[in-house]
Design an enzyme around this catalytic site. Structure first.
Site, PDB file in Angstrom:
ATOM      1  N   GLU A 278      46.346  33.477  44.979  1.00 45.67           N
ATOM      2  CA  GLU A 278      45.773  34.740  45.468  1.00 45.67           C
ATOM      3  C   GLU A 278      45.302  34.607  46.919  1.00 45.67           C
ATOM      4  OE1 GLU A 278      42.078  37.741  44.239  1.00 45.67           O
ATOM      5  OE2 GLU A 278      42.068  35.636  43.612  1.00 45.67           O
TER       6      GLU A 278
ATOM      7  N   LYS B 239      46.591  45.000  43.280  1.00 46.55           N
ATOM      8  CA  LYS B 239      45.606  44.827  42.210  1.00 46.55           C
ATOM      9  C   LYS B 239      45.062  46.181  41.781  1.00 46.55           C
ATOM     10  CE  LYS B 239      41.613  41.946  40.995  1.00 46.55           C
ATOM     11  NZ  LYS B 239      40.641  40.935  41.482  1.00 46.55           N
TER      12      LYS B 239
ATOM     13  N   CYS C 230      43.813  37.600  39.758  1.00 46.38           N
ATOM     14  CA  CYS C 230      42.464  37.079  39.512  1.00 46.38           C
ATOM     15  C   CYS C 230      41.970  37.486  38.125  1.00 46.38           C
ATOM     16  CB  CYS C 230      41.520  37.514  40.623  1.00 46.38           C
ATOM     17  SG  CYS C 230      39.915  36.660  40.599  1.00 46.38           S
TER      18      CYS C 230
END
Length: 531
Positions: free
Chosen positions: A287, A351, A405
């Site tokens: 990430e 995301k 994440c």
């Protein structure tokens, strides 16, 4: 045991609150990195006995009569979440000059808030309380209900759901493929709390028999599923390289270190395979591994094309900028890029589920005026969230289901559309939390998504834990925390699911209905006996 149960029931005042708090702390030992499966078998009987003694003044109203149980549940939850989440404060110390003031809010405030879910669970269970097995069923139902609510209220934070304590290893993870995390949460509480019946004797034979049957089914199904032959990798086989660069978080936020960080990733990408075999088909970076806006740095894309061999693909976490026009500032997204051997961005996914206070500020106008900023936001104003999740289709036709994440801790983030993918992809940067229980807990929860979907998991983390996990939650290969390097392996094939994720959720709800009905029946029987 009867003597111990009686002593705990009769505790009062500060000693009563302290015992509940310590019981919650003990339950944390079942979670990574400890994995002591026996710990909740001590914690939950204590909680049951404390609720047994939490009878309010009968002259008070319904809500006031339940406050003693509510308070005991809160003390238990505070111990559990404080012991399991204290490491959140480590993220604030990365930029201590700016965020150290918020340390008490992260270390104490977050556990205190999350403990409210367990407080309400104890209070609801007390309403259904009886003198036998029914109270165990009531506690299991209530905990399952409020763990489910915790997964989406205020954007949700189902970290360390109690069911994970019952699934420390793959043998004990397979039940999630049938009843999902929601179902495991409820049955785990029932089993963990069942020894409380030894201390009060009522309902002992039926309760312990059912608990033993559930444990046998849990282990038996796990053994059965692990004994099934694994599917062969897709043809042609795809080799994946995980790059774990071990970049300290203080360097990642230092502008002067950007090029060095970028070159570090490139060096690990172009390194020859350790076994002397062919280069990997897919290289994966963690990430936000690209330390600048790629679309504004054509030289960086050129460097990537120089490093990649013909046919190789790079999958990298990066910040994506989107021009909003009309003189407005751009929007920034925490994204995943797919880059081919010519340095072209051929795929991207943003995301969807952002971290409150980490990647964006809730009530931004108010909190910005108070001088607050998001902790992990790389750009002014923080990140924007994507409206929908975009699957990543790679050159050659393989499809990956991206989870950035902590999106990997939400079973509900993964719909049935994931079944069309070849693998789950989880990029993360756990360097924020140092070598604490956080990265180990995060990894365990990500593994469960493989079990629930039957999909292999490609997980790449900056400092660890990076791994390739098969569709049964078993680690094929990877790195421990705090190791720099790369590893190449063939991507496993998909494992056939006994239930779709949607069916798992429905099965969990059926279990909730069963436990609720059992608790109601026991409560009604208890009232009739009393009268």
């Amino acid at each position: 045991m009867e003597w111990l149960a009686g002593r705990i029931m009769l505790l009062s005042g500060a000693r009563r609150a302290l015992v509940a708090f310590v019981a919650g702390l003990i339950a944390v030992l079942a979670l990574p990195p400890f994995g002591i499966f026996a710990a909740p078998f001590l914690s939950f009987p204590i909680l049951v006995w404390l609720i047994d003694g939490a009878s309010g003044n009968p002259d008070h109203g319904l809500l006031r009569r339940r406050f003693p149980a509510f308070f005991i549940g809160w003390c238990f939850g505070f111990g559990y979440f404080l012991g399991g989440l204290w490491w959140l404060g480590n993220a604030l110390l990365v930029e201590a000059d700016e965020f150290a003031w918020a340390l008490p809010l992260a270390v104490i405030g977050v556990p205190a808030f999350l403990a409210l879910f367990y407080a309400f669970a104890a209070a609801v269970a007390r309403i259904l309380w009886s003198d036998g097995m029914g109270r165990i069923a009531a506690l299991a139902f209530a905990f399952g209900l409020f763990e489910w609510l915790r997964s989406f209220i205020l954007t949700g934070f189902p970290w360390n759901a109690i069911g994970y304590a019952a699934m420390p290893v793959p043998l004990m993870m397979q039940s999630a493929a049938v009843i999902g995390l929601a179902g495991v949460n409820m049955l785990a509480v029932f089993v963990f709390a069942a020894p409380a019946l030894i201390g009060t004797r009522k309902g002992l034979r039926a309760g312990l028999s059912l608990a033993v049957l559930l444990v046998a089914a849990h282990f038996g199904y796990g053994f059965y599923r692990l004994e099934q032959p694994l599917p062969q990798p897709a043809d042609p086989a795809v080799t994946v390289r995980l790059v774990q660069p071990l970049i300290d978080q203080s360097k990642k936020i230092d502008d002067s270190e950007r090029m060095a960080i970028f070159e570090e990733h490139l060096q690990l990408t172009q390194a020859l395979p350790a076994d002397g075999g062919k280069r990997p088909d897919i290289v994966v970076w963690p990430e936000t591994s690209v330390p600048f806006i790629l679309t504004e740095n054509p030289d960086a894309l050129l460097r990537i094309s120089d490093v990649l061999q013909d046919g190789q693909i790079l999958i990298a976490g990066a910040v994506r900028a989107e021009d909003t026009g009309a003189g407005q500032p751009p929007r920034y997204y925490n994204s995943i890029y797919v880059i081919d051997d010519r340095g072209q961005i051929v795929g991207a996914s943003d995301k969807v589920h952002l971290v409150p206070f980490g990647e964006y500020l809730p009530l931004e106008g108010l909190l910005k005026a108070a001088g607050l900023n998001a902790i992990a936001a790389a750009m002014p104003g923080g990140f924007s969230s994507a409206v929908t999740r975009s699957l990543l289709t790679l050159p050659g036709g393989k499809t990956l289901y991206p989870l950035i994440c902590y999106e990997a801790i939400f079973p509900g983030e993964i719909g049935n559309d994931a079944l069309a993918a070849n693998a789950l992809l989880n990029l993360t940067n756990d360097a924020w939390f140092g070598n604490t229980p956080g990265p180990y807990q995060h990894f365990q929860q990500a593994r469960l998504r493989s079990v629930e979907t039957g999909l292999p998991l490609i997980r790449d983390a900056n400092t660890g834990i990076s791994a390739i996990v098969n569709g049964r939650g078993e680690v094929v290969t990877g790195f421990p925390f705090g190791t720099r390097g790369f590893v190449d392996t063939i991507l496993p094939g998909k494992v056939a699911l006994p239930m779709s994720p949607g069916e798992q959720e429905r099965n969990g709800m059926l279990l909730a209905c069963f436990l609720f009905s059992l608790a109601l029946f026991s409560r009604a029987s208890f009232i009739l006996r009393e009268n």
